[in-house]
Write a protein that holds these residues in place. Structure first.
Motif, PDB file in Angstrom:
ATOM      1  N   ALA A  22       0.808  -1.214   0.000  1.00  9.67           N
ATOM      2  CA  ALA A  22       0.000   0.000   0.000  1.00  9.67           C
ATOM      3  C   ALA A  22       0.845   1.270   0.000  1.00  9.67           C
ATOM      4  O   ALA A  22       0.382   2.318  -0.431  1.00  9.67           O
ATOM      5  N   THR A  23       2.079   1.175   0.469  1.00  4.93           N
ATOM      6  CA  THR A  23       2.919   2.375   0.585  1.00  4.93           C
ATOM      7  C   THR A  23       4.281   2.128  -0.048  1.00  4.93           C
ATOM      8  O   THR A  23       4.725   0.975  -0.165  1.00  4.93           O
ATOM      9  N   PRO A  24       4.976   3.191  -0.414  1.00  5.22           N
ATOM     10  CA  PRO A  24       6.341   3.041  -0.930  1.00  5.22           C
ATOM     11  C   PRO A  24       7.276   2.383   0.093  1.00  5.22           C
ATOM     12  O   PRO A  24       8.150   1.611  -0.282  1.00  5.22           O
ATOM     13  N   GLU A  25       7.055   2.669   1.363  1.00  6.71           N
ATOM     14  CA  GLU A  25       7.893   2.064   2.404  1.00  6.71           C
ATOM     15  C   GLU A  25       7.701   0.557   2.448  1.00  6.71           C
ATOM     16  O   GLU A  25       8.659  -0.203   2.610  1.00  6.71           O
ATOM     17  N   GLU A  26       6.461   0.127   2.277  1.00  4.03           N
ATOM     18  CA  GLU A  26       6.184  -1.310   2.279  1.00  4.03           C
ATOM     19  C   GLU A  26       6.817  -1.982   1.064  1.00  4.03           C
ATOM     20  O   GLU A  26       7.392  -3.063   1.165  1.00  4.03           O
ATOM     21  N   ARG A  27       6.728  -1.333  -0.112  1.00  2.00           N
ATOM     22  CA  ARG A  27       7.375  -1.886  -1.308  1.00  2.00           C
ATOM     23  C   ARG A  27       8.887  -1.967  -1.114  1.00  2.00           C
ATOM     24  O   ARG A  27       9.516  -2.953  -1.501  1.00  2.00           O
TER      25      ARG A  27
END
Length: 150
Positions: A86-91
């Motif tokens: 859901a977020t760039p941090e998660e990716r």
């Protein structure tokens, strides 16, 4: 005069540039081509995608228990997690986990081009063998690797 010092480029979760590129290519290869129709002719990866997706789904989802630790299925798992992030941090975290997995394989000598290719060929042969007969199996495998003739 003092020379300007170059700053090193930051690494994404410790992964090397080629690993990041490979992950992005895998993601692109598994996403549907938006806005493409049969009349528009070949689109990048589009003539390989349906067969590749079907093979990965059959091999890694329908037959999960038999193949869950194999390279194509592990790669598919990371790709699915990247798409669902859901977020760039998660990716970035998922990319870091994949990079760490690849590094562990490389340190153990279990990650080289021929092993990866063999793993995917095994998957394509198993899928094509389950749906085709005789020489059609080889044609199916070729189409999965190189795409359908245009």
């Amino acid at each position: 005069p003092t020379a300007a010092r170059r700053r090193p480029m930051p690494a994404l979760g410790g992964c090397r540039a080629h690993e990041t590129l490979i992950l992005l290519l895998v993601i692109l290869a598994q996403q549907s081509v938006v806005g493409a129709s049969a009349d528009e002719g070949p689109v990048s990866f589009s003539n390989k995608l349906p067969l590749r997706r079907a093979a990965v789904h059959w091999y890694c989802v329908e037959n999960k228990q038999a193949h869950k630790g194999e390279t194509p299925c592990l790669n598919n798992g990371y790709t699915q997690r990247m798409q669902q992030a859901a977020t760039p941090e998660e990716r970035k975290r998922v990319m870091g986990q994949r990079a760490a997995w690849i590094s562990r394989l490389e340190r153990k000598g279990k990650r080289d081009a021929s092993r990866v290719r063999s793993a995917y060929l095994k998957m394509y042969r198993a899928y094509c063998g389950s749906t085709k007969q005789g020489s059609a199996i080889d044609q199916c495998v070729e189409e999965a690797i190189h795409g359908t003739p245009t």
